[in-house]
Design a protein around this motif. Structure first.
Motif, PDB file in Angstrom:
ATOM      1  N   CYS A 177       0.820  -1.213   0.000  1.00 49.98           N
ATOM      2  CA  CYS A 177       0.000   0.000   0.000  1.00 49.98           C
ATOM      3  C   CYS A 177       0.858   1.270   0.000  1.00 49.98           C
ATOM      4  N   ASN A 186      -9.186   1.668   3.393  1.00 51.70           N
ATOM      5  CA  ASN A 186      -8.468   1.823   4.652  1.00 51.70           C
ATOM      6  C   ASN A 186      -8.726   0.665   5.612  1.00 51.70           C
ATOM      7  N   ASP A 187      -9.678  -0.188   5.271  1.00 49.46           N
ATOM      8  CA  ASP A 187     -10.024  -1.340   6.099  1.00 49.46           C
ATOM      9  C   ASP A 187      -9.146  -2.532   5.710  1.00 49.46           C
ATOM     10  N   ALA A 188      -8.455  -3.105   6.679  1.00 50.09           N
ATOM     11  CA  ALA A 188      -7.522  -4.210   6.404  1.00 50.09           C
ATOM     12  C   ALA A 188      -8.226  -5.413   5.786  1.00 50.09           C
ATOM     13  N   ARG A 189      -9.406  -5.752   6.273  1.00 52.82           N
ATOM     14  CA  ARG A 189     -10.123  -6.909   5.716  1.00 52.82           C
ATOM     15  C   ARG A 189     -10.507  -6.674   4.261  1.00 52.82           C
ATOM     16  N   ARG A 203      -8.815  -4.802   2.190  1.00 50.45           N
ATOM     17  CA  ARG A 203      -7.566  -4.927   1.430  1.00 50.45           C
ATOM     18  C   ARG A 203      -7.244  -6.391   1.147  1.00 50.45           C
TER      19      ARG A 203
END
Length: 131
Positions: free
Chosen positions: A68, A100-103, A105
């Motif tokens: 990222c 911006n949410d890891a899941r 991504r």
């Protein structure tokens, strides 16, 4: 691949021992392909790229593979870092997701990796990379 019998349902379940992160990612990609055989959640992005001659899906995948990093993505695609950022944000808008949410991504990465497209190099060195 190993098999186990679940006591609760008395059925054979196959499982693969996971030894590395690579094993985990391969399992995730295989599972994604098994569950999205007809229509991918990424279809709107692929259709947008096709209609408009853009490379938003490629840019998004490159950005995810570059940790990222806008700088690494820009170098890999031979575009300015802000161009890479605008493309990724546009892709997220088309898909209606929060990058911006890891899941999110992880889900995007798995979906894009399952397509099997070759990516430009996202090495750490400072030299620009051609496509």
């Amino acid at each position: 691949m190993q098999e186990a019998i679940t006591a609760e349902h008395r059925r054979i379940v196959q499982f693969m021992p996971l030894r590395t992160f690579s094993d985990v990612s391969e399992l995730m990609i295989r599972s994604y392909r098994d569950h999205h055989t007809e229509v991918s959640p990424l279809t709107p992005l692929f259709e947008y790229d096709s209609r408009n001659g853009t490379q938003l899906a490629l840019t998004l995948q490159c950005w995810l593979n570059a940790g990222c990093s806008w700088d690494k993505t820009g170098r890999a695609l031979d575009v300015h870092r802000h161009t890479a950022q605008i493309r990724v944000e546009r892709a997220a808008s088309i898909l209606g997701v929060d990058i911006n949410d890891a899941r999110t991504r992880v889900a995007l990465w798995v979906g894009l990796e399952s397509e099997g497209k070759e990516l430009p190099d996202v090495a750490d060195d400072e030299a620009p990379h051609a496509l």
